[in-house]
Design a protein around this motif. Structure first.
Motif, PDB file in Angstrom:
ATOM      1  N   GLN A   3     -22.542  48.238 -24.601  1.00 28.74           N
ATOM      2  CA  GLN A   3     -22.491  47.021 -23.790  1.00 28.74           C
ATOM      3  C   GLN A   3     -21.271  47.037 -22.877  1.00 28.74           C
ATOM      4  O   GLN A   3     -21.327  46.612 -21.721  1.00 28.74           O
ATOM      5  N   SER A   4     -20.123  47.557 -23.378  1.00 33.31           N
ATOM      6  CA  SER A   4     -18.916  47.623 -22.547  1.00 33.31           C
ATOM      7  C   SER A   4     -19.110  48.546 -21.355  1.00 33.31           C
ATOM      8  O   SER A   4     -18.747  48.222 -20.227  1.00 33.31           O
ATOM      9  N   SER A   7     -21.335  46.830 -18.825  1.00 32.16           N
ATOM     10  CA  SER A   7     -20.678  45.793 -18.031  1.00 32.16           C
ATOM     11  C   SER A   7     -19.762  46.415 -16.995  1.00 32.16           C
ATOM     12  O   SER A   7     -19.674  45.939 -15.861  1.00 32.16           O
ATOM     13  N   ASP A  59     -22.682  38.533 -20.959  1.00 32.78           N
ATOM     14  CA  ASP A  59     -21.842  38.619 -22.155  1.00 32.78           C
ATOM     15  C   ASP A  59     -20.887  39.807 -22.058  1.00 32.78           C
ATOM     16  O   ASP A  59     -19.688  39.693 -22.330  1.00 32.78           O
ATOM     17  N   GLY A  60     -21.412  40.957 -21.644  1.00 33.25           N
ATOM     18  CA  GLY A  60     -20.585  42.147 -21.516  1.00 33.25           C
ATOM     19  C   GLY A  60     -19.550  42.028 -20.420  1.00 33.25           C
ATOM     20  O   GLY A  60     -18.389  42.428 -20.590  1.00 33.25           O
ATOM     21  N   ASN A  63     -16.747  39.584 -21.368  1.00 35.42           N
ATOM     22  CA  ASN A  63     -15.895  40.237 -22.347  1.00 35.42           C
ATOM     23  C   ASN A  63     -14.976  41.254 -21.672  1.00 35.42           C
ATOM     24  O   ASN A  63     -13.774  41.335 -21.966  1.00 35.42           O
ATOM     25  N   GLU A  64     -15.522  42.032 -20.747  1.00 28.68           N
ATOM     26  CA  GLU A  64     -14.740  43.052 -20.046  1.00 28.68           C
ATOM     27  C   GLU A  64     -13.637  42.422 -19.198  1.00 28.68           C
ATOM     28  O   GLU A  64     -12.531  42.974 -19.075  1.00 28.68           O
ATOM     29  N   GLY A  66     -12.231  39.577 -19.836  1.00 30.58           N
ATOM     30  CA  GLY A  66     -11.359  38.739 -20.656  1.00 30.58           C
ATOM     31  C   GLY A  66     -11.545  37.263 -20.409  1.00 30.58           C
ATOM     32  O   GLY A  66     -10.608  36.468 -20.533  1.00 30.58           O
ATOM     33  N   ARG A  68     -13.663  33.800 -21.426  1.00 30.78           N
ATOM     34  CA  ARG A  68     -14.568  33.107 -22.335  1.00 30.78           C
ATOM     35  C   ARG A  68     -15.496  32.215 -21.507  1.00 30.78           C
ATOM     36  O   ARG A  68     -15.127  31.753 -20.424  1.00 30.78           O
TER      37      ARG A  68
END
Length: 335
Positions: A3-4, A7, A59-60, A63-64, A66, A68
């Motif tokens: 997923q990372s 993204s 979502d990815g 997250n990448e 930073g 929320r």
């Protein structure tokens, strides 16, 4: 691919602007979402069409970066088409952010995507679209493909967001910048571009695209003169001192004024070509459409091609260069 990794492949930084690419159908392939940081949190511009893949992509990407979901304070929409508007309700539920768009765009979204499900239980937009295509000569076997095609958009825009209206002419602040919203029509009712005069940067959605011509659609319940609205909007946008444009599709570009001129010329050439095709006598918009675009288009592209053909024929009529005949099936001929 993790997923990372997925993204990362979707994210491109342009100084303070971050683009996140959202998947969509061929031929466009992706839609550009933009993420900007401001004093009160992050802004997402045009989050893309809803699908499980794009939900996972957000979502990815968040997250990448930073970020929320609760860090998102606003979601800004250029227009109501599913590839721009679709995930706004989903993202609003996760972030509790305000969703901003023009009044005309919010009304178009309700007319196309909201009223069918929440009022009558039948899809008036689907029925009106089929009636319009029938009126302009679409063949019965292609008409039969429309219900499934049009209803397929509904999952891409569910749930509907709660909208805050951007007032025309009033600057709006998001992403740490003061933007002037510029409303133009033709591609979509109430389409907004956001121009920062101090830097010459513009978030132009689908009003001006760098490599393709935005679709100009005659749509049931919408603008009766969409091509005229679009051409007028191009002239307005072309007069701005734009240094860099961030479009809804393809890559950011810098030749914005020149591109508006190219698009104006493209539509004048298309009008002249349609006028030539009417020299043999009155023809339906569907017949003109097939002559221009061929008969091998899938139903998705065919519907857009027919809507654009109607828009151009209406413009020829407005200019006194064509006239329409018939009521149950409309045909256009030379004046």
């Amino acid at each position: 691919m993790t997923q990372s990794q997925m993204s990362k492949s979707r994210i491109t930084a342009y100084g303070e602007f971050t683009r996140v690419r959202m998947e969509m159908a061929f031929p466009l392939r992706w839609e550009n979402s933009y993420v900007l940081q401001g004093e009160d949190g992050w802004t997402v511009v045009d989050p893309g069409p809803r699908s499980p893949e794009n939900e996972a992509a957000w979502d990815g990407a968040l997250n990448e970066l930073g970020i929320r979901a609760t860090d998102i304070s606003s979601i800004v929409l250029t227009h109501h088409h599913p590839d721009h508007y679709g995930l706004s309700g989903w993202l609003q539920q996760r972030s509790e952010a305000q969703v901003w768009m023009s009044k005309a765009a919010s009304e178009a979204a309700w007319r196309n995507w909201g009223s069918a499900q929440q009022e009558s239980g039948t899809n008036g937009f689907v029925e009106a679209s089929i009636a319009l295509c029938r009126l302009h000569g679409m063949e019965p076997e292609r008409l039969a493909q429309l219900p499934a095609h049009l209803e397929g958009f509904l999952p891409q825009v569910d749930p509907q967001p709660e909208i805050s209206v951007i007032e025309p002419g009033l600057p709006i602040r998001f992403g740490g910048r003061l933007w002037h919203p510029i409303e133009t029509g033709g591609h979509a009712e109430g389409h907004l571009s956001f121009y920062e005069e101090a830097t010459g940067v513009i978030l132009c959605g689908d009003a001006v695209l760098p490599r393709i011509s935005p679709n100009i659609s005659y749509s049931p319940g919408g603008d009766e003169h969409p091509l005229r609205s679009y051409l007028n909007g191009l002239r307005t946008l072309g007069a701005l001192k734009v240094t860099r444009a961030f479009p809804g599709h393809r890559d950011p570009f810098e030749n914005f004024p020149e591109r508006t001129v190219q698009l104006l010329e493209h539509h004048e050439q298309r009008l002249a070509r349609m006028e030539e095709l009417l020299q043999g006598g009155p023809r339906s918009a569907y017949e003109i459409c097939i002559s221009l675009f061929g008969d091998s288009l899938g139903i998705h592209q065919l519907r857009f091609a027919l809507s654009e053909t109607i828009a151009h024929l209406v413009e020829l009529e407005d200019r006194g260069r064509a006239t329409r005949h018939g009521e149950r099936e409309v045909r256009f001929g030379l004046k």
